[in-house]
Design an enzyme around this catalytic site. Structure first.
Site, short mmCIF file in Angstrom:
data_model
loop_
_atom_site.label_atom_id
_atom_site.label_comp_id
_atom_site.label_asym_id
_atom_site.label_seq_id
_atom_site.Cartn_x
_atom_site.Cartn_y
_atom_site.Cartn_z
N SER A 209 34.63 42.63 40.73
CA SER A 209 34.83 42.80 39.29
C SER A 209 33.62 42.39 38.47
CB SER A 209 36.06 42.01 38.84
OG SER A 209 37.21 42.44 39.54
N HIS A 255 33.97 38.03 35.17
CA HIS A 255 33.86 39.25 34.36
C HIS A 255 32.81 39.08 33.26
CE1 HIS A 255 38.12 40.89 35.48
NE2 HIS A 255 37.40 40.54 36.53
#
Length: 305
Positions: A209, A255
């Site tokens: 991610s 992230h």
């Protein structure tokens, strides 16, 4: 130095009376024309038309016909890379690596297998199976990289790989293979570094991610550079950030770290001045790597103190 008549270095005069040198490839043929690059005498049979004057066959084979290296006039991308026959090659390789690791994890028992606990990102924790402390702070630096290719759940793997397939090829085509690879790895490492810095030391983290968010940030930078409509990518970025902070058990640190590093590296790549493009690209990637190393070093000192 005595020059041997007819040697390849100094063509002999083909006709002594007219004073013209012999062709470098056909010494028996007098000529008054010379190659515009190497200045060797060339006869009509050896003349190859160039943008200015004529060139010999040797210079044509080793150059572009313009006095520049062979690849100097090849079409290039926005970032200065040559156009690739397959603009999805690196994306496919990354997909293959993630898939291979995912299959290995499943065959090893998934979330309960030993492979996952050896490769995931953890700062510092006790491993009951090994009866010792493990983690990045214990010298297992590889976890910052291996966690980027690690998935334990099908939904997690599928979502990240679909995002990679959607975001990867356009960026790879625009930046070139080497720059795209550097962007992906640096974004992933940036996500791992921020997760290592801010997450609980015994909290494991895994997944691509961080790198995916880096590609998303790079896409926004690229679209802005090309003056394209920013609304679609900004809406997608907002939805993903909302999902990141509202959904439980998601490493928001990875992230955000990947997003920041990916956008910063992409900015340096696409806005580099043409005459110093390579230098700026190297400096941008090196600065990002040094920042990641500094974050990891600071956190390691905190955990060991």
């Amino acid at each position: 130095m005595t020059q041997v008549p007819g040697s390849p270095h100094t063509p002999q005069d083909a006709q002594g009376d007219d004073g013209l040198p012999g062709c470098s490839r056909h010494p028996d043929r007098p000529t008054g024309v010379r190659c515009t690059r190497c200045e060797q005498p060339i006869c009509p049979e050896c003349m190859v038309s160039a943008s200015v004057g004529f060139q010999c066959p040797s210079c044509v084979r080793t150059g572009s016909g313009t006095g520049h290296p062979p690849g100097a006039t090849a079409p290039r991308t926005l970032a200065g890379s040559t156009l690739a026959a397959d603009p999805r090659l690196i994306t496919k390789i990354l997909l293959g690596l993630n898939a291979a690791v995912f299959i290995a994890v499943l065959l090893n028992g998934g979330e309960t297998g030993w492979l996952l606990s050896r490769l995931d990102l953890v700062g510092r924790a006790a491993d009951p199976g090994q009866f010792q402390l493990v983690g990045v702070a214990e010298g297992q630096w590889y976890r910052l990289l291996t966690a980027m290719f690690l998935h334990a759940q099908i939904a997690h793997f599928a979502f990240n790989m679909l995002s990679l397939w959607w975001l990867g090829p356009p960026l790879e085509a625009a930046l070139g293979r080497l720059r795209f690879t550097a962007l992906y790895l640096l974004a992933g490492l940036g996500g791992s570094a921020l997760s290592y810095l801010l997450a609980a030391q015994n909290q494991p983290s895994l997944g691509a991610s961080g790198a995916i968010f880096g590609l998303l940030g790079a896409t926004a930078v690229l679209l802005r550079r090309l003056n394209y409509d920013m609304k679609p990518v900004l809406i997608l970025l907002g939805l993903n950030l909302a999902f990141t902070f509202l959904w439980p058990n998601i490493s928001w640190q990875a992230h955000v770290g990947g997003l920041v590093v990916g956008a910063a590296v992409a900015f340096g790549i696409v806005h580099a001045p043409r005459h110093r493009r390579t230098l700026v690209h190297l400096a941008t990637c090196l600065a990002a790597l040094l920042a990641i190393i500094a974050v990891v070093w600071v956190r390691t000192l905190q955990l060991l103190s």
